[in-house]
Design a protein around this motif. Structure first.
Motif, mmCIF file in Angstrom:
data_model
loop_
_atom_site.group_PDB
_atom_site.id
_atom_site.type_symbol
_atom_site.label_atom_id
_atom_site.label_comp_id
_atom_site.label_asym_id
_atom_site.label_seq_id
_atom_site.Cartn_x
_atom_site.Cartn_y
_atom_site.Cartn_z
ATOM 1 N N GLU A 21 0.765 -1.147 -0.008
ATOM 2 C CA GLU A 21 -0.064 -0.027 0.092
ATOM 3 C C GLU A 21 0.843 1.339 0.039
ATOM 4 O OE1 GLU A 21 -2.310 0.835 3.452
ATOM 5 O OE2 GLU A 21 -1.230 -0.618 4.671
ATOM 6 N N LYS A 22 0.392 2.200 -0.763
ATOM 7 C CA LYS A 22 1.109 3.335 -0.839
ATOM 8 C C LYS A 22 0.298 4.602 -0.110
ATOM 9 C CE LYS A 22 3.062 2.075 -5.091
ATOM 10 N NZ LYS A 22 3.224 2.044 -6.529
ATOM 11 N N LYS A 23 0.779 5.304 0.819
ATOM 12 C CA LYS A 23 0.108 6.351 1.639
ATOM 13 C C LYS A 23 1.086 7.473 2.218
ATOM 14 C CE LYS A 23 -1.571 4.028 5.537
ATOM 15 N NZ LYS A 23 -2.546 3.733 6.543
ATOM 16 N N ASP A 24 0.815 8.533 2.093
ATOM 17 C CA ASP A 24 1.648 9.714 2.625
ATOM 18 C C ASP A 24 3.124 9.501 1.995
ATOM 19 O OD1 ASP A 24 -0.597 10.555 4.124
ATOM 20 O OD2 ASP A 24 -0.065 9.416 5.746
ATOM 21 N N ARG A 55 5.647 -6.418 13.244
ATOM 22 C CA ARG A 55 6.410 -5.218 13.441
ATOM 23 C C ARG A 55 6.787 -4.551 12.370
ATOM 24 N NH1 ARG A 55 11.563 -7.590 16.669
ATOM 25 N NH2 ARG A 55 11.849 -5.271 16.766
ATOM 26 N N SER A 56 7.122 -3.288 12.522
ATOM 27 C CA SER A 56 7.308 -2.357 11.552
ATOM 28 C C SER A 56 8.998 -2.140 11.597
ATOM 29 C CB SER A 56 6.431 -1.174 11.664
ATOM 30 O OG SER A 56 5.241 -1.582 11.539
ATOM 31 N N PHE A 57 9.544 -2.111 10.247
ATOM 32 C CA PHE A 57 10.845 -1.861 10.210
ATOM 33 C C PHE A 57 11.086 -0.828 8.846
ATOM 34 C CE2 PHE A 57 10.551 -6.245 11.747
ATOM 35 C CZ PHE A 57 11.456 -6.204 12.930
ATOM 36 N N LEU A 58 12.038 -0.016 8.972
ATOM 37 C CA LEU A 58 12.226 0.866 7.809
ATOM 38 C C LEU A 58 13.288 -0.091 6.891
ATOM 39 C CD1 LEU A 58 13.071 4.301 9.439
ATOM 40 C CD2 LEU A 58 10.938 3.621 8.338
ATOM 41 N N GLY A 59 12.735 -0.064 5.604
ATOM 42 C CA GLY A 59 13.431 -0.947 4.604
ATOM 43 C C GLY A 59 14.341 0.208 3.763
ATOM 44 N N SER A 64 13.310 8.843 -3.229
ATOM 45 C CA SER A 64 12.855 9.423 -2.104
ATOM 46 C C SER A 64 11.745 9.026 -1.230
ATOM 47 C CB SER A 64 12.908 10.953 -2.340
ATOM 48 O OG SER A 64 11.771 10.989 -3.404
ATOM 49 N N THR A 65 11.213 7.760 -1.799
ATOM 50 C CA THR A 65 10.131 7.279 -1.178
ATOM 51 C C THR A 65 10.644 6.437 -0.053
ATOM 52 O OG1 THR A 65 9.101 7.551 -3.172
ATOM 53 C CG2 THR A 65 8.216 5.889 -1.458
ATOM 54 N N GLN A 66 9.970 6.501 1.110
ATOM 55 C CA GLN A 66 10.481 5.751 2.294
ATOM 56 C C GLN A 66 9.522 4.491 2.264
ATOM 57 O OE1 GLN A 66 9.339 7.173 6.216
ATOM 58 N NE2 GLN A 66 10.850 6.434 7.112
ATOM 59 N N VAL A 67 10.152 3.389 2.640
ATOM 60 C CA VAL A 67 9.718 2.114 2.559
ATOM 61 C C VAL A 67 9.688 1.574 3.877
ATOM 62 C CG1 VAL A 67 9.976 -0.531 1.749
ATOM 63 C CG2 VAL A 67 10.682 1.263 0.343
ATOM 64 N N VAL A 68 8.426 0.962 4.481
ATOM 65 C CA VAL A 68 8.121 0.477 5.802
ATOM 66 C C VAL A 68 7.699 -1.038 5.583
ATOM 67 C CG1 VAL A 68 6.796 0.689 7.814
ATOM 68 C CG2 VAL A 68 7.477 2.613 6.643
ATOM 69 N N LEU A 69 8.550 -1.845 6.153
ATOM 70 C CA LEU A 69 8.146 -3.328 5.999
ATOM 71 C C LEU A 69 7.328 -3.676 7.346
ATOM 72 C CD1 LEU A 69 11.904 -4.391 5.499
ATOM 73 C CD2 LEU A 69 10.006 -4.371 3.816
ATOM 74 N N ARG A 70 6.087 -4.174 7.155
ATOM 75 C CA ARG A 70 5.164 -4.751 8.304
ATOM 76 C C ARG A 70 5.085 -6.139 8.404
ATOM 77 N NH1 ARG A 70 0.706 -0.317 8.701
ATOM 78 N NH2 ARG A 70 2.133 1.295 9.543
ATOM 79 N N MET A 71 6.083 -6.631 9.216
ATOM 80 C CA MET A 71 6.435 -8.254 9.116
ATOM 81 C C MET A 71 5.630 -8.848 10.217
ATOM 82 S SD MET A 71 10.389 -7.726 8.147
ATOM 83 C CE MET A 71 10.549 -9.583 7.499
#
Length: 91
Positions: A21-24, A55-59, A64-71
């Protein structure tokens, strides 16, 4: 969804992408574990799954797009050493 995008862009094995999903101006990858479950203490494969903890981790970012891993990290109970714990994260 593809296993390869998580492995090729983030270097993470044994997890499968369930949802993107893409948001903000961020991309969220929702991943679940698909590897063999083993006890993190005694390395036994004689375990049962007792739930998960998300758990959430920064990927690694895409430009310039930040990636968040929700594992979803599985919690196991070892039948050999009687330990109850979450499996080791892949990094």
């Amino acid at each position: 969804m593809s296993v390869n995008i998580i492995h090729s862009t983030q270097g993470i094995c044994n997890y499968i992408l369930e949802k993107e999903e893409k948001k903000d101006e961020k991309i969220f990858y929702h991943c679940s574990y698909k590897g063999k479950l083993t006890c993190p203490h005694c390395e036994s494969k004689n375990v049962i799954q007792k739930g998960v903890k998300v758990r959430s981790f920064l990927g690694v970012p895409f430009g310039s797009t930040q990636v968040v891993l929700r594992m979803a990290i599985p919690k196991i109970q070892c039948k050999d050493c009687k330990t109850s714990a979450h499996i080791k994260t892949p990094f």
